[in-house]
Enzyme design. Sequence first.
Site, short mmCIF file in Angstrom:
data_model
loop_
_atom_site.label_atom_id
_atom_site.label_comp_id
_atom_site.label_asym_id
_atom_site.label_seq_id
_atom_site.Cartn_x
_atom_site.Cartn_y
_atom_site.Cartn_z
NE ARG A 32 34.28 35.38 40.18
CZ ARG A 32 34.22 35.23 41.55
NH1 ARG A 32 34.47 34.04 41.92
NH2 ARG A 32 33.63 36.37 42.16
CD GLN A 184 29.77 35.09 46.52
OE1 GLN A 184 28.64 34.52 46.88
NE2 GLN A 184 30.98 34.48 46.76
CB SER A 211 34.72 41.21 48.12
OG SER A 211 34.48 40.80 49.67
CG ASP A 328 36.75 34.59 51.71
OD1 ASP A 328 35.82 34.82 52.71
OD2 ASP A 328 36.82 34.07 50.52
CE LYS A 427 30.84 27.07 52.22
NZ LYS A 427 29.85 26.57 51.33
#
Length: 693
Positions: A32, A184, A211, A328, A427
């Site tokens: 972000r 998202q 989320s 997550d 990742k």
Amino acid sequence: MSTGHVIGVIDPFTNGASGSALLPGSKSITNRAVLCAALAQGRSTLDGVLFADDTEAMIEAVTALGAVVRVNRGKRRLVIDGIGGRRSESHDAGDEPIMVHARSSGTTARFILPVVAALGGRWLLDGDPQLRARPLDDLLAAQRSLGVEVHELGEHGCLPIEVKSAGAEALLRHVRIRADVSSQFATGLLLAGPVRGGIHVEIDAEFDTVSRPYIDMTVSVMEAFGANVVVPSPDRYVVTEGSYRAARYPIEPDASAASYVWAAAALCGGEVRVDGLGSHSIQGDVRFAEVLGEMGADVTISDDATTVGAPPDGVLRAGTFDLRDFSDTAQTLAAVAAFADGTTSIEGIGFIRRKETDRIANTAAELAKRGVDATAELDGITVRANPFGLRAGLVDCHGDHRMAMAMSLIGLRVAGIDIDDPDCVAKTFPDFYDVLETLRASPEMHSAPEVPVIAIDGPAASGKSSAARAVAAELGMDYLDTGAMYRAVAWAALGAGVDLDDLAAVAKIARTAQIEISTASGAQQVTVDGVDATAAIRSAEVDRSVSVVAANPQVRWVLTRRQRDWANRVGGGVMEGRDIGSVVFPDAILKVFLTATAGERARRRLVQQAVGAGGTGHAMPPDDAVAALAAELSERDALDSGRADSPLRVAPGAVVVDTSELSEDEAVETITAFYRRATGPQAPTRMNHLEGR
């Protein structure tokens, strides 16, 4: 022969987890902040940046937008000259669309698409095959409703996608979007708001938002870069006119990454602190520490740090947890639940089936392969802890970095856990295994016990006696088979005609019988009141009776003191039984829980009985006999683990050694290696990489 495939071998912690974990910066905040800085006017400095595949994808993406990014990996810093919210003139020079490749980063794809639409021009957004398989339908529908032309060049709703627009002036500024698949999508629209001169994002309240803390995080980062975001109601976000301004921005440690190191302490003992993540954190995933606290872990949260230690009583307890807002950490919790007493329900996470992999189905499947009773539910995962079932073996990560990290936690307690693709952690957490290794407590961090004991527990017929004798011989230590004590009491009670349900009468025999256990040349001899009972206590009748005797709290009280007296008299040694690590010697220098499948334990017991009857031990027992005894052993497991006094369980901090596919020599080698690691100068124990295993 090498196949070129890399496998990671996890080495269990024998002395617990301890220290301050130096974690990478938050992936979510980094991406972000990188985008806001790239869209801002002027030069921004970001400190504490995460450098991983996902963030490298975002850095490449904003470079494609025209931002200039200077990287200092040593200081974990980015210096970014932003584009001031305007498309570069060079972007209009050619006829071909400008390519932005998001690698496998869903975050990058979902954030960049609304931004390039707001900048205007022709863009081609693509990604790796894994990302191409992740649908963007809701985001594409939102863009079309705003007047953007989006064309899928492959599968419907998926990358690659060509984006065409005339720029912010030609676009509408009110959009309604669902956020039940991913928050998202809404975040991407908000991040593009200042570029388009403002936007009103309404989240469709008909569908439950997932989320939501990540949307709050987005607003916080945007405001740090000068954007003005008004939230008139929980489902409405208004970005007013204005633009991003350059800023110096510190990035918190990644709270999702913190979940693994906090879990390591809760599972293995010790205490792990994470600085920079406390009650003031803008990340929703810090709530995972609270979940561990609800399970019994010792959790301390200050303004700017969180410390997690093992439960004071050593017992993690199951529960029901809704992880909708911090999904997550769901796989982390599933791994912890494998060691918690009872049944754990992880709820509210149905949407994670559409992440890098089906995180519900595949997590449940991988846990099941490791012997954990795990069930994939429509909206989550149910985990029923079963210490007898824990198994060594290879974990298929399905290319999912969070699967690799979560299942590695199982390997901190269970010997022989291999990870099929350890490098996939790059990742989001490239140094995961190195950071984990820094938390491995050394022997010097603990005061040596006055009486050094190796405690080997496990269910019936798991090979404890033979393994413990061999370990004692290998290390030059004395050995005590505590199970033989309970068998001796059972044999004496049966011989005296005592009703085993008469607790007081059986306890009297335990107090008064003269039980002597000695080992000479590796052979054990048991005498009761001067009578050699070595063979008699292994009879089928005693097998059926010993659990009742062992469940007698008065008998346990008597024999526990005899066992402690023995260890004090000989100066320590190898002791095996049902509760040595949990009750008799909870401070044992090494605690091992030896187990195997019920079928394998039954086969071994039948072979042992055949040898005792004069057989060679080479003939395979009949399948029906193995099945019948396996059922009997499973019933005894349930009895032993369910008794009110000193139930059979994996002791806090014990290493589980599954011997289902190990020879006795291999089991002994494994245990002695753990002992040397727990007591001596520590050899390098970083994750090994085996080629073609």
